[in-house]
Scaffold this active site. Sequence first.
Site, PDB file in Angstrom:
ATOM      1  CG  HIS A 261     -11.666  -6.551   5.768  1.00  0.00           C
ATOM      2  ND1 HIS A 261     -10.804  -7.123   6.670  1.00  0.00           N
ATOM      3  CD2 HIS A 261     -11.113  -6.759   4.547  1.00  0.00           C
ATOM      4  CE1 HIS A 261      -9.789  -7.665   6.020  1.00  0.00           C
ATOM      5  NE2 HIS A 261      -9.945  -7.452   4.733  1.00  0.00           N
TER       6      HIS A 261
ATOM      7  CD  GLU B  28      -1.827  -2.373   1.402  1.00  0.00           C
ATOM      8  OE1 GLU B  28      -0.693  -2.636   1.852  1.00  0.00           O
ATOM      9  OE2 GLU B  28      -2.703  -3.228   1.217  1.00  0.00           O
TER      10      GLU B  28
END
Lengths: 320, 324
Positions: B129, B60
């Site tokens: 999440h 990321e």
Amino acid sequence: MYEPSKEEAARLLRQMMEIRQFEDKIMELLAKNIAEGGSHLYAGMEAVAVGVISSLNPDDYITSTHRGHGHAIAKDGDLNALMAEILGKKTGVCKGKGGSLHLADLNKGNLGANGIVAGGLGIATGAALALKMSKSSKIVVCFFGDGALNNGITHECMNMASLWKLPVLYLCENNLYAMSVSIFRACSVKDFKKRAAAYDMPAEVVDGMDVLAVKEAATKWIEYVRNGNGPCLLVCNTYRYYGHSRSDPRVYRTKEEEKFYKEKDPIPNFAKICIQKGWLTEHEVKQIEASVTKAIEEATEYAIKSPLPDPEELYTDLYV
Amino acid sequence: MREITYRQALNEALDEEMARDEKVFLMGEDIAIYGGAYGVTAGLLNKYGEDRVRDTPISEAAIVGTGLGAALLGYRPVVEIMYIDFIGLCMDQLNNQVAKIRYMFGGKCTVPLTIRTEGGAGRTLGAHHSQSLEAWLMHIPGIKVVMPATPVDAKGLLKSSIRDNNPVVFIEHKMLYNTKGPVPDGEYLTPIGKAEIKRHGNDITILTYSRMLLFSLQAAEILEKEGISVEVVDLRTLLPLDRETIRKSVMKTNRVVIVEEDTKTAGAGAEIGMTVIEECFDYLDAPIKRIAGADVPMPKAPNLEKLAIPSVESIVEGIMEVMK
């Protein structure tokens, strides 16, 4: 050994002297409290920036580090604008908003120094991606220190660059210490070229106190990268003469070690070679030194006399 | 007008911008062959090739960092962070590099970078999440934060984000991808920084965004039957906030409820509420109320997950309290 022309030898010596005198001057300005804040000085490491950047084309790119004055000067930086930036002045290369840690000059291909260790890795690798996508023949040299080797994004970027065969040369300036912690206390792998094997890219370690050795290796690896072979890692072993920053008493290293590296000083050693080889006379060396001293004095005066940014500048340059 | 899903609307925005400008390219985890974890980039690989639709390693920080580097050299990268929960992995790149580089360099560069991500609860995916982390991002000068709730806004705002010369974090919501709504044919842009009144009313203003808009509209419908006329303002952009639309609505209704899915403490609603106070305190007839996410990590159990975020019922109840 790399054999420079007479003019090139003069240029290499001059740039190294510019960096050294620039840094010595900043130390002086810090001591007198004319320069506020801190500054990470590049003195001792001149052969790396000068050896590498002099081997690039002017329109190639670099990313720099928190110890970035040397890179900025070697990348054709304007001494006046750089000195003014370090003092936070309106006439600085970043209008006084960046400072020592954020010297950048995109027109000269300097994508910026960085206050975050390993902060330039993403920018350099992304710039290389852009160059590859636009089928450019330009390349990026990404400077970083031994400390950055242990930061996560370094791994991410080297993997990505090798995977995509991006035109970036990773240039590790190993000055043995990440602030105070030596590589022997921070790195599980002491031989840094082994790191490159993890990304299936070639690597070389070179004496970063010898500008001609740096230049020889840099020339070879720049050509390798420019030819589309993907990234590589060049490690330059070097040493910083001042502490990490102004307040550093250097308790983590010995006087003997400092003396050892002082004897390897890249500037007088290169001057000696220039004279021995007949590239420059003793008189020419002295002339170069005197002209650098004058340029640094002028830059200092320019910076000190320059105004601070206007108050209205606080909110400009944030958004387009 | 034709109706398409939020997912299709986003896909059309990407497709149109890639066709329009060859400097636009996409990069992220599983966006190419797989088509994106939520299918937003489906079909684009075949159309534009792997140079412009790039699967990346799970990196990321490098995704955002290289997006920045490419943007500095004139590209318009649209990078995807699969879940906003992963944004911690690239927060240094976002906060220290992307957001600050233009200012630090005295305005001598531009960063036309779009970071697409998605957040929110609703699929019982648990604490890693399901988060709503927009408040972290609102605290970063130098970026814009966009959170569309409807297909029409999703398309128009994504196109505007890609064309913006500033870095934009574009936050989608996982429970909205399958929602449908009218989207005009052909080219249009929705301006960043402009809220929209999605339902006009006179008695109280709801300030909300993203999925909570849908809940708020349902609550407004129910309250209408109770004789309470609710105005629903969809903020659409959280940074910069549209202070003018907020002010006008509050000056009309004199009451405010903020509905937000993120955790309450130091959440987006704190900033929105303070904006109301700064702009039109004298017009308030009642204290501002926040109906927000519970200050807990998102639990897995479906009943607890529902309790951890606002519901139509909790919004109705909250408004009844303010109207007392």
